[in-house]
Design a protein around this motif. Structure first.
Motif, PDB file in Angstrom:
ATOM      1  N   TRP A  69     -10.717  -4.165  -0.705  1.00  0.00           N
ATOM      2  CA  TRP A  69      -9.761  -5.013   0.003  1.00  0.00           C
ATOM      3  C   TRP A  69      -9.024  -4.231   1.079  1.00  0.00           C
ATOM      4  O   TRP A  69      -8.982  -3.011   1.080  1.00  0.00           O
ATOM      5  CB  TRP A  69      -8.750  -5.643  -0.953  1.00  0.00           C
ATOM      6  CG  TRP A  69      -7.825  -4.679  -1.661  1.00  0.00           C
ATOM      7  CD1 TRP A  69      -8.044  -4.064  -2.855  1.00  0.00           C
ATOM      8  CD2 TRP A  69      -6.534  -4.229  -1.218  1.00  0.00           C
ATOM      9  NE1 TRP A  69      -6.984  -3.260  -3.191  1.00  0.00           N
ATOM     10  CE2 TRP A  69      -6.038  -3.348  -2.209  1.00  0.00           C
ATOM     11  CE3 TRP A  69      -5.750  -4.489  -0.097  1.00  0.00           C
ATOM     12  CZ2 TRP A  69      -4.795  -2.706  -2.098  1.00  0.00           C
ATOM     13  CZ3 TRP A  69      -4.500  -3.858   0.022  1.00  0.00           C
ATOM     14  CH2 TRP A  69      -4.044  -2.983  -0.986  1.00  0.00           C
ATOM     15  N   LEU A  77      -3.521  -9.847   1.591  1.00  0.00           N
ATOM     16  CA  LEU A  77      -4.717  -9.200   1.076  1.00  0.00           C
ATOM     17  C   LEU A  77      -5.955 -10.004   1.433  1.00  0.00           C
ATOM     18  O   LEU A  77      -5.962 -11.223   1.322  1.00  0.00           O
ATOM     19  CB  LEU A  77      -4.587  -9.052  -0.439  1.00  0.00           C
ATOM     20  CG  LEU A  77      -5.720  -8.353  -1.196  1.00  0.00           C
ATOM     21  CD1 LEU A  77      -5.155  -7.622  -2.402  1.00  0.00           C
ATOM     22  CD2 LEU A  77      -6.763  -9.371  -1.675  1.00  0.00           C
ATOM     23  N   GLU A  78      -7.014  -9.320   1.867  1.00  0.00           N
ATOM     24  CA  GLU A  78      -8.288  -9.964   2.111  1.00  0.00           C
ATOM     25  C   GLU A  78      -9.417  -9.029   1.688  1.00  0.00           C
ATOM     26  O   GLU A  78      -9.268  -7.800   1.713  1.00  0.00           O
ATOM     27  CB  GLU A  78      -8.455 -10.351   3.584  1.00  0.00           C
ATOM     28  CG  GLU A  78      -8.586  -9.184   4.542  1.00  0.00           C
ATOM     29  CD  GLU A  78      -8.881  -9.650   5.962  1.00  0.00           C
ATOM     30  OE1 GLU A  78      -8.979 -10.862   6.181  1.00  0.00           O
ATOM     31  OE2 GLU A  78      -9.025  -8.773   6.851  1.00  0.00           O
ATOM     32  N   ASP A  79     -10.537  -9.609   1.256  1.00  0.00           N
ATOM     33  CA  ASP A  79     -11.700  -8.809   0.869  1.00  0.00           C
ATOM     34  C   ASP A  79     -12.213  -8.029   2.079  1.00  0.00           C
ATOM     35  O   ASP A  79     -12.145  -8.497   3.219  1.00  0.00           O
ATOM     36  CB  ASP A  79     -12.803  -9.698   0.325  1.00  0.00           C
ATOM     37  CG  ASP A  79     -12.461 -10.268  -1.052  1.00  0.00           C
ATOM     38  OD1 ASP A  79     -11.477  -9.804  -1.652  1.00  0.00           O
ATOM     39  OD2 ASP A  79     -13.173 -11.172  -1.514  1.00  0.00           O
TER      40      ASP A  79
END
Length: 300
Positions: A69, A77-79
């Protein structure tokens, strides 16, 4: 180092830090800890556990998986894409799918086993714990009810936290008065601002060096000094390495017009953040005014 979670976490799309957790399809699952920080080379990294508690009166079928992440431009938060140097590739865990009886707890155990020699610095992963529909036999079309997650930080070699608070300002133009922190991170590990804030009446403000943290801030039963109109805990996202970010801290929805000072008693990963920011809440611009008297065109 562990940070304990609240007894009940409800979320489906995860922004897992203290700045707010959105919830769409809520699930009755508690997770502890919510964040872990580990030395990749230490024995501690080889044996870790997460406790998942089913708080409902029905069985909860869960599956676990790991992702890399990062933080997007909105500080959420993002992958992130995975590679041989990302922590998600080094985490092994068991079980990956399980059912928790009502009012019971399941342990997921994991270890960090690097596949290549890690470069010095910080590595990040999130272990997702996703509730799925138990009555769906097709494993390729699983219905997701919601998910929680545990953020894992791994460290190796020399860890440098080099943060700078470039500025702090107060925005009074919207419905919610907000503090805006401009923060830079030039190190190789994340940094974060911790501490508390207080809004003083400007006429009574003694100066930043004279103020101290207030015991019991965040508890609605805490009685504040007469000159302080509001106080609270700073809840801001981390700043990842080699980033400069604008961080918003909501303060209050309403204050009477007048002059105030936002006092900060905090620290940026060990560096003191001790400052006072004057600001003014203007009078409402839409206050009605008496209508002018009509002009008599025949008057001399």
């Amino acid at each position: 180092m562990f940070q304990k979670t609240a007894k009940h976490i409800a979320l489906s799309l995860i922004s897992l830090f203290a700045w707010g957790i959105p919830s769409a399809n809520a699930i009755d699952v508690g997770v502890s800890p919510s964040r872990m920080e580990l030395d990749i080379k230490a024995k501690q990294a080889r044996s870790n556990s997460i406790q998942i508690t089913n708080l409902s009166n029905k069985p909860a079928e869960m599956k676990a998986y790991v992702r890399n992440w990062t933080m997007d431009e909105k500080n959420e938060l993002e992958d992130a894409p995975s590679n041989e140097q990302s922590l998600d590739q080094w985490i092994v865990f068991t079980p990956s799918r399980f059912t928790i009886p009502p009012r019971s707890t399941q342990t997921v155990r994991f270890a960090i086993r690097p596949k290549v020699k890690p470069a010095p610095g910080e590595y990040r992963a999130v272990i997702y714990l996703e509730e799925i529909a138990a009555d769906n036999p097709d494993s390729q079309a699983i219905s997701t009810l919601g998910r929680v997650g545990v953020v894992v930080y791994g460290y190796t070699g020399e860890v440098k936290r080099v943060g700078t608070v470039n500025s702090v300002s107060v925005d009074t133009k919207s419905n919610v008065i907000k503090a805006l922190f401009d923060v830079s991170n030039k190190g190789n590990a994340h940094i974060r601002i911790n501490g508390q804030y207080a809004i003083w009446r400007a006429a009574n403000y003694p100066g930043a060096k004279a103020t101290q943290p207030i015991a019991g801030v965040g508890n609605p039963k805490t009685k504040l000094p007469a000159s302080i109109v509001q106080a609270g805990v700073l809840e801001l996202p981390p700043i990842l390495p080699d980033n400069r970010r604008q961080l918003l801290q909501p303060l209050t929805r309403q204050l009477p017009p007048g002059n105030y000072v936002l006092d900060i008693n905090g620290n940026l990963s060990g560096m003191a953040v001790d400052t006072g920011i004057p600001f003014t809440v203007p009078a409402a611009a839409n206050v009605s005014k008496p209508a002018p008297k009509p002009v008599n065109s025949s008057a001399k």
